[in-house]
Design an enzyme around this catalytic site. Sequence first.
Site, short mmCIF file in Angstrom:
data_model
loop_
_atom_site.label_atom_id
_atom_site.label_comp_id
_atom_site.label_asym_id
_atom_site.label_seq_id
_atom_site.Cartn_x
_atom_site.Cartn_y
_atom_site.Cartn_z
CE LYS A 56 -3.93 1.79 2.74
NZ LYS A 56 -4.78 1.51 3.93
CB SER A 131 -8.01 3.40 2.98
OG SER A 131 -7.15 2.77 3.94
CB SER A 155 -8.13 0.59 5.93
OG SER A 155 -8.81 1.81 5.96
#
Lengths: 471, 484
Positions: A56, A131, A155
Amino acid sequence: MSARAALATALDRIERYDEDIGALLEVDAAGAAARAAELDRSESHGALHGMPFVVKANMCIEGRIASCGSRMLEGYRAPYTASAVQRLIDEGAVPIGIANMDEFAFGSSGENSSFGSTRNPWDLSRAPGGSSSGSAAAVAARMVPFALGSDTGGSVRQPAALCGVTGYKPTYGVVSRHGLIAFGSSLDAVGVLATSAADVERVLAVISGADERDATSALRAPFEPAPARTDLRGLRVGLPREYFPADLDGRVRQPLEQALDDLRRLGAELVELDLPTTRHAIAAYYVVATAEASSNLARYDGVRYGARIAGDGSLQGMFAATRGAAFGAEALRRILLGTYVLSSGYYDAWYLRALKVRRAILRDFQAAFERVDVLAAPTSPTPAFRLGEKLSDPLAMYLCDVLTVPTSLAGLPAISVPCGCAAEDGVELPVGLQLIGPAFEDARVLSVARCYQAATEHHRRLPPLVAGGVA
Amino acid sequence: MNAAWNAVIGLEVHCQLATASKLFCACRNAFGEPPNTLVCPLCTGQPGALPVLNREALELGLRAALALGCEVAARSKFDRKHYFYCDLPKGYQISQYDQPLCSGGGLTLATGKRVRLKRIHLEEDAGKAIHDRGQVTLVDLNRAGVPLIECVSEPDISTPAEAHEYLSALKEILQFAGVSECDMEKGSLRCDVNVSVHRAGTPLGTKVELKNLNSFAHVVAALEYEIRRQIEAYESGEPSRAPVQETRLFDVQRGETRTMRAKEDAHDYRYFPDPDLPPFHVTREHLERARAHLPELPAARRKRYTDTLGLCEYDAGVMTSSRALADYFEATLRFSSSAKDVANWLGNEVLALFKDPSSGVRAVDELTFKPFDLAQLIELADSGKTNRAGARTILRAMCSTPKAPRELLRDLGLEQIEDTAQLERWCREVLAGSERIVAEVRGGNEKALGALIGPVMKLSGGKAKPQAVRDLLGRLIAERGSAG
């Protein structure tokens, strides 16, 4: 399998699918090829030899993009490597790309990225969740066997559920946060997205364990998987009533009830119980998380790195112009909320009260775990929603996290595993089963998930887009 | 009327801790290095870097607490203090808000007056913004993250002179304890002042904060000005002139204070507990280690120097003017029998070297010769192997060569002349040209003899022993008298 062969497969799938999906912000094919060749030449093989993975965009890899999905850090490259990533590299895993995300991990759809939305591989018109949108989508499309994400209020788990992959948030402190770009420091956890709980365990065994560079990392030995269990006899599974409201979306309820039946069939005893503080969790979470975020994002001021906009030429003017223009709407909203709750005169009423709620939530969980071994619940109140559907309604977006934030506030380990699909408009949309354990019982949670996956096939189902191309 | 006014003064003193590395990262804690060379991802505020508490800083903080008699908190935590400035890399400073390292304690002034401490807390320093380079502002982050303690006094100080004495005593204690260099020129000690005035028996006046005080003299000058300003403002009776709660800057050139920031512009620092740093517990082991490393403090040393070594108050004060000097004094004593002589040599000759740029040494830690060498030199002088002037010359030479005093005595030819025949020749030479003085001496003015010693010393190249010259001159004059 050689590292080079694994890398070739990954790059091939990225080539084929990522133009549509948009999971990755950067692919380092040359660097990964060099690393794979080096690994194949070496005589000793690490625990994750040759496994490609993506990270990420809020985790640092020296020299790679660490934009956090934000204009603010567009072009920023990390000057050092996060502990978790370094441990993976040291065990032979090969970082091949940086995954898209909601700006600074603020969001539950992936749409808050400054660099465009990632699309859900199951239906390109839908959001992958967030996210950790790019990490979940990349694993769902089988571009990589696993990805690192971060989970502050869900997330990792929520996009895993919406993308039909396995997503794990460890107990707070089990994985070092060093090199994870902070959102809410007391909540942030490095998480793993993979196609099975067994793969999560392999990765967790490498990235977990005390780290002297993170004062909040637990002084514990690295994670070790529990022995395989063939059934769940003797396991008490708690079903918190608050997580199964009467108006729970039927598309979620149906696969979930099937999953509970499966657990029962495996020998688990299902026990309904109450977690009465659940209804305060979203409010408390959005106070604590935004307070910490407003502080953690104070460093983006245009002075040392990232965006800089001169403004009126004064120093304060430069700060204001840079922050006003380079943060997206959701980041600004959270910074303002967090600044407000920490302001003198409001601190006690908001921040301190939220901390009290947080402690009450933890006590609720602790009481529950005196009665049961794990809790089972849906991960997300709905399957994947359409891109744009909730974008103009922040509160609706915040409610996506209603089933995941209580565990984050309590710092508990939780996993989302695929438990079936809901059909809508002729497409199949994955649904996630969430399993939650007591603090530091990561091995218990993962072994239950592993047992469930050994008895079911949901985690093996592929999005139609890639089903033909993945053997 | 002014006698009825009382000033109420409190001081906030920041001291950089003398640790090897910064408070939350492994960067070296040093002054004077090229800009931005002592930095890492943490102290430049790179995303994702996390602070980890430097145990040495904690120990020095505890040592300060013990030296000042503070009560150490069993549990303490770090908080974030937020404001935006170009020298603050994270947008917040890691400090301690409501659970400081310690509270209470204090120190006693010479008058016996006690100045209490409110608290001491640990925090990190900011970087340094440099504004005088044309259009741009430059930022040096070498200092960012350097450990500080902030010592906050109670408003127990009543005069600028007391403020000065308090600062000197605090600095002395922290230096002796090895907590901080406390060098204002290097910025390792900084001071802010809070001051108000009121008439005795009436409520306290409005508190004003003074900043930009770069020396103890500035503290005194700023306080003197500000106290006068406040009294005049109240006495004018004009409400518009009444002091307001504000921060004022000391203007060194004009010797005035002027408004920097009004109360309504004060920052809301939005303190909250730093989630990256778990609260820490000060254990008995921590305290014991700090106590074990706490050296004898200056007041105790002074007392020992007067009571057991027989130094006068003045010499004891000079010998304890710095930890380095006191330690050097005691080390020299191990090789010397006379504490008084050692204090005399250190206090006069060695300190004089530091003031003379041509000596090449400016401080005790720059001395190239060892306490043993100094003791040897004192021994040469005491035993009459050389005179004071010769010994002084040898001391200077010791600053630039590694040779022993005895060797230098020989090499420089500074042995005192013991040859009486030679001395007598020089004396006679001088007497021959000084009939008037001889007559005076003979007339009963013994003091006039002094005027003859200098010329003889000069002829001897400084090598004659002054007492021997005096004796010889006296004898020769007497002989002449009886002969004539």
